[in-house]
Motif scaffolding. Sequence first.
Motif, PDB file in Angstrom:
ATOM      1  N   HIS A 168      -5.498  25.357  17.974  1.00  0.00           N
ATOM      2  CA  HIS A 168      -5.547  26.588  17.195  1.00  0.00           C
ATOM      3  C   HIS A 168      -4.379  26.732  16.223  1.00  0.00           C
ATOM      4  O   HIS A 168      -4.473  27.517  15.271  1.00  0.00           O
ATOM      5  CB  HIS A 168      -5.565  27.799  18.137  1.00  0.00           C
ATOM      6  N   ASN A 169      -3.273  26.042  16.474  1.00  0.00           N
ATOM      7  CA  ASN A 169      -2.102  26.213  15.595  1.00  0.00           C
ATOM      8  C   ASN A 169      -1.517  24.908  15.081  1.00  0.00           C
ATOM      9  O   ASN A 169      -0.490  24.925  14.396  1.00  0.00           O
ATOM     10  CB  ASN A 169      -1.009  27.015  16.319  1.00  0.00           C
ATOM     11  N   CYS A 170      -2.151  23.783  15.391  1.00  0.00           N
ATOM     12  CA  CYS A 170      -1.539  22.496  15.028  1.00  0.00           C
ATOM     13  C   CYS A 170      -1.484  22.277  13.521  1.00  0.00           C
ATOM     14  O   CYS A 170      -0.517  21.707  13.006  1.00  0.00           O
ATOM     15  CB  CYS A 170      -2.262  21.339  15.725  1.00  0.00           C
ATOM     16  N   GLU A 171      -2.490  22.740  12.798  1.00  0.00           N
ATOM     17  CA  GLU A 171      -2.521  22.474  11.356  1.00  0.00           C
ATOM     18  C   GLU A 171      -1.469  23.281  10.603  1.00  0.00           C
ATOM     19  O   GLU A 171      -1.103  22.917   9.475  1.00  0.00           O
ATOM     20  CB  GLU A 171      -3.906  22.769  10.790  1.00  0.00           C
ATOM     21  N   THR A 172      -0.982  24.351  11.191  1.00  0.00           N
ATOM     22  CA  THR A 172       0.039  25.172  10.528  1.00  0.00           C
ATOM     23  C   THR A 172       1.413  24.991  11.172  1.00  0.00           C
ATOM     24  O   THR A 172       2.315  25.789  10.936  1.00  0.00           O
ATOM     25  CB  THR A 172      -0.357  26.665  10.583  1.00  0.00           C
ATOM     26  N   LEU A 173       1.583  23.928  11.965  1.00  0.00           N
ATOM     27  CA  LEU A 173       2.875  23.700  12.612  1.00  0.00           C
ATOM     28  C   LEU A 173       4.019  23.560  11.615  1.00  0.00           C
ATOM     29  O   LEU A 173       5.105  24.108  11.844  1.00  0.00           O
ATOM     30  CB  LEU A 173       2.799  22.471  13.516  1.00  0.00           C
ATOM     31  N   PRO A 174       3.851  22.851  10.489  1.00  0.00           N
ATOM     32  CA  PRO A 174       4.961  22.791   9.517  1.00  0.00           C
ATOM     33  C   PRO A 174       5.400  24.165   9.038  1.00  0.00           C
ATOM     34  O   PRO A 174       6.602  24.429   8.888  1.00  0.00           O
ATOM     35  CB  PRO A 174       4.374  21.950   8.377  1.00  0.00           C
ATOM     36  N   GLU A 175       4.439  25.061   8.814  1.00  0.00           N
ATOM     37  CA  GLU A 175       4.784  26.415   8.384  1.00  0.00           C
ATOM     38  C   GLU A 175       5.496  27.186   9.501  1.00  0.00           C
ATOM     39  O   GLU A 175       6.403  27.986   9.230  1.00  0.00           O
ATOM     40  CB  GLU A 175       3.522  27.180   7.953  1.00  0.00           C
ATOM     41  N   THR A 176       5.088  26.949  10.746  1.00  0.00           N
ATOM     42  CA  THR A 176       5.763  27.597  11.881  1.00  0.00           C
ATOM     43  C   THR A 176       7.210  27.146  11.973  1.00  0.00           C
ATOM     44  O   THR A 176       8.113  27.954  12.242  1.00  0.00           O
ATOM     45  CB  THR A 176       5.024  27.279  13.195  1.00  0.00           C
ATOM     46  N   ILE A 177       7.454  25.859  11.729  1.00  0.00           N
ATOM     47  CA  ILE A 177       8.825  25.328  11.735  1.00  0.00           C
ATOM     48  C   ILE A 177       9.659  26.016  10.665  1.00  0.00           C
ATOM     49  O   ILE A 177      10.793  26.448  10.907  1.00  0.00           O
ATOM     50  CB  ILE A 177       8.816  23.804  11.516  1.00  0.00           C
ATOM     51  N   GLU A 178       9.112  26.119   9.469  1.00  0.00           N
ATOM     52  CA  GLU A 178       9.845  26.782   8.382  1.00  0.00           C
ATOM     53  C   GLU A 178      10.128  28.240   8.723  1.00  0.00           C
ATOM     54  O   GLU A 178      11.211  28.757   8.445  1.00  0.00           O
ATOM     55  CB  GLU A 178       9.047  26.687   7.083  1.00  0.00           C
ATOM     56  N   PHE A 179       9.155  28.912   9.326  1.00  0.00           N
ATOM     57  CA  PHE A 179       9.339  30.308   9.707  1.00  0.00           C
ATOM     58  C   PHE A 179      10.427  30.438  10.763  1.00  0.00           C
ATOM     59  O   PHE A 179      11.289  31.324  10.679  1.00  0.00           O
ATOM     60  CB  PHE A 179       8.016  30.874  10.215  1.00  0.00           C
ATOM     61  N   ALA A 180      10.421  29.553  11.754  1.00  0.00           N
ATOM     62  CA  ALA A 180      11.446  29.577  12.796  1.00  0.00           C
ATOM     63  C   ALA A 180      12.828  29.352  12.193  1.00  0.00           C
ATOM     64  O   ALA A 180      13.807  30.012  12.578  1.00  0.00           O
ATOM     65  CB  ALA A 180      11.144  28.522  13.857  1.00  0.00           C
TER      66      ALA A 180
END
Length: 247
Positions: A168-180
């Motif tokens: 459910h969230n793997c394709e947006t993992l790069p964006e999650t990293i940037e957000f973190a």
Amino acid sequence: MTDTPWLNEHGHAMQRLELHLTYTCPEKCLFCSEEHRMQKYRKFPVTWGRVAKVLRMHASRGVKNVHFTGGEPTIHPKFVEVLQLAKKLGLRTSIGTIGTMLSRPKFAARALPYLDEALFSLHGHRADIHDGLTQRKGSFDTITTAIRNCIELKPEFPVFINTVLTKHNCETLPETIEFAESFGAKLIVISNTTPEGAGLDRYNDLAVSLEDLKRIIPLTAERVQHAVVRFFGMPMCVMGKYDSWSN
């Protein structure tokens, strides 16, 4: 009470204790590895007396660090007192949290003087992704508010992030990293879906394929700017040149 050292299987003194403060949680994460244990032990509340006894015992045995987990540890009715006792015993304190009580400024102000670091559960860079996985509307606002409260109260507070990787969230993992990293996260742990608890119940629906992991890991690693990133529970065959980033 005992001052006998707590030794591991290699005869080395154990210096880190992980202690469950609760077996309840206001969220119902699709992947929760603790779900079965929480169901089993929920009827046995973790009392203040029990926590105090365990902390004193292990401090006397040479433990230097304690990590509080759950369920959600901040909802324990004596959470702040637990932190205070741990610090009085000379322990470095950390928690794994969804931010429930730390999202409340007055509570965070009481707890932060006795908390050395926190591992915040953040599973997406948008509310729809994060809330979809936690199955609680508003959980994204809760966790991000908690992080901001901690940073405001302690500008140098070590913010660590844990993201559980699913379909459910793997394709947006790069964006999650940037957000973190936008919060100044010093450590980001990307945890593979674990076949335990709810994660076991839904494993086929949640687990990311090896092919997708091989594709997503380098895309994610390339977006990292400053944080230390560790991949937890990932098969080494998918790590490629980032094998040193494995736990």
